[in-house]
Design an enzyme around this catalytic site. Sequence first.
Site, PDB file in Angstrom:
ATOM      1  N   SER A  82      51.101  25.613  64.705  1.00 50.84           N
ATOM      2  CA  SER A  82      50.096  25.249  65.712  1.00 50.84           C
ATOM      3  C   SER A  82      49.558  26.441  66.495  1.00 50.84           C
ATOM      4  CB  SER A  82      50.683  24.229  66.686  1.00 50.84           C
ATOM      5  OG  SER A  82      50.786  22.962  66.074  1.00 50.84           O
TER       6      SER A  82
ATOM      7  N   LYS B  35      45.921  27.082  66.201  1.00 48.78           N
ATOM      8  CA  LYS B  35      44.944  26.311  66.981  1.00 48.78           C
ATOM      9  C   LYS B  35      44.160  27.206  67.933  1.00 48.78           C
ATOM     10  CE  LYS B  35      47.149  21.709  67.086  1.00 48.78           C
ATOM     11  NZ  LYS B  35      48.366  21.809  66.263  1.00 48.78           N
TER      12      LYS B  35
ATOM     13  N   SER C 181      48.770  19.827  71.958  1.00 49.52           N
ATOM     14  CA  SER C 181      48.780  20.335  70.590  1.00 49.52           C
ATOM     15  C   SER C 181      48.253  19.285  69.607  1.00 49.52           C
ATOM     16  CB  SER C 181      50.190  20.785  70.167  1.00 49.52           C
ATOM     17  OG  SER C 181      50.130  21.658  69.068  1.00 49.52           O
TER      18      SER C 181
END
Length: 372
Positions: free
Chosen positions: A39, A42, A99
């Site tokens: 993540s 991102k 997230s």
Amino acid sequence: MALPARAFDTSARAAFILDQTTNTILLAKDADTPIPPASMSKLMTLYVAFEALRDGRLTMDERLPVSTHAMNYGGSTMFLDTTDKVRVEDLLQGIIVLSGNDACAVIAEALSPDGTEAGFARYMTQRAQQLGMTNSTFANSNGWPADGHRMSVRDLALLANHIITDFPEYYKFFSEQRFEFDGRAPQNVHNRNPLLSMGIGADGLKTGHTQEAGYGLVGSAKQGDRRVIFVLSGMDSTRTRAEEARSVVNWAFRQFGEAQIAKAGTEIARADVWMGAQPSVGLTVAQDQVALLPVLDAEKVAAEVVYNGPLQAPIKAGDQVAQLILKPEGLPEKSLPLVAMSDVPTGGFGVRLRTASTKLVKQLRDGPEGGF
């Protein structure tokens, strides 16, 4: 001899620590190997979204539709469905704090050149290369495990630096510890960044975890006028991630400090001058210079002045003619430009005659080849 700053020994498989204020790399461990970023990738989706907000292609209050593709993402989500039209600001907070994999896909499809997440991933790869992230390739918008979805920890630190520097107006979102969206996911309202509640100046940026990548964190903390950016990847638990991240912040701020190493107008060295009205010229820095140094060794840093000499007259005050090379223990060398402190005009006939005579005597003494 003073002891150098203690090297930071991390259990992370890859790590990169940057003092942003002075652009000094404090640690680089396997920094350029492309690894699964989970993540943490991102951040690239967020950067592209921030660019779109700046350019007017998105607005914070604009509402974006949710596709079936976005809705079907698992993992960390905002629990969006195809009946939703979600404000861009909520999507951004959902990505940063929660997230949200689904929120990333919604942003991706809205900004993609062809309307697909895959098309957005290709655009992210291209944009990353333009920003200098040469070890980054993207297969999706959120770090979901996929072949070829890779970033290096150095690239992640560079991306964090761009976000902080290029978009300070949006960076505030990264320090939010809680975000509730429509009451849908009471079990997913807290920011996973363990540093935000520690009171050590941490204000960002993003955690990540998959089975392949392990536990990772892109972090940043500011104390006084200094900011440190760091990336840790490949740790074995959330507890290890939190402990390592806190240790990084403490080490970076306690083991290193800024020190004035040169003051403008103060002579640092002298350089020989060829055919000048004076045989040498003083060297100084054009402006006061501050460097990050190990606190235990700040006053015993090796340094040398380097120039191609003798310098050729005429020389004007302020001309850059040399370099001051600092060699702090345990840190990369730092090069500072040195300038001439005064004008040195070309010498008159007498100077040229003396110079020519000196050169002739040397040749006669040493021979045409410099010796026998």
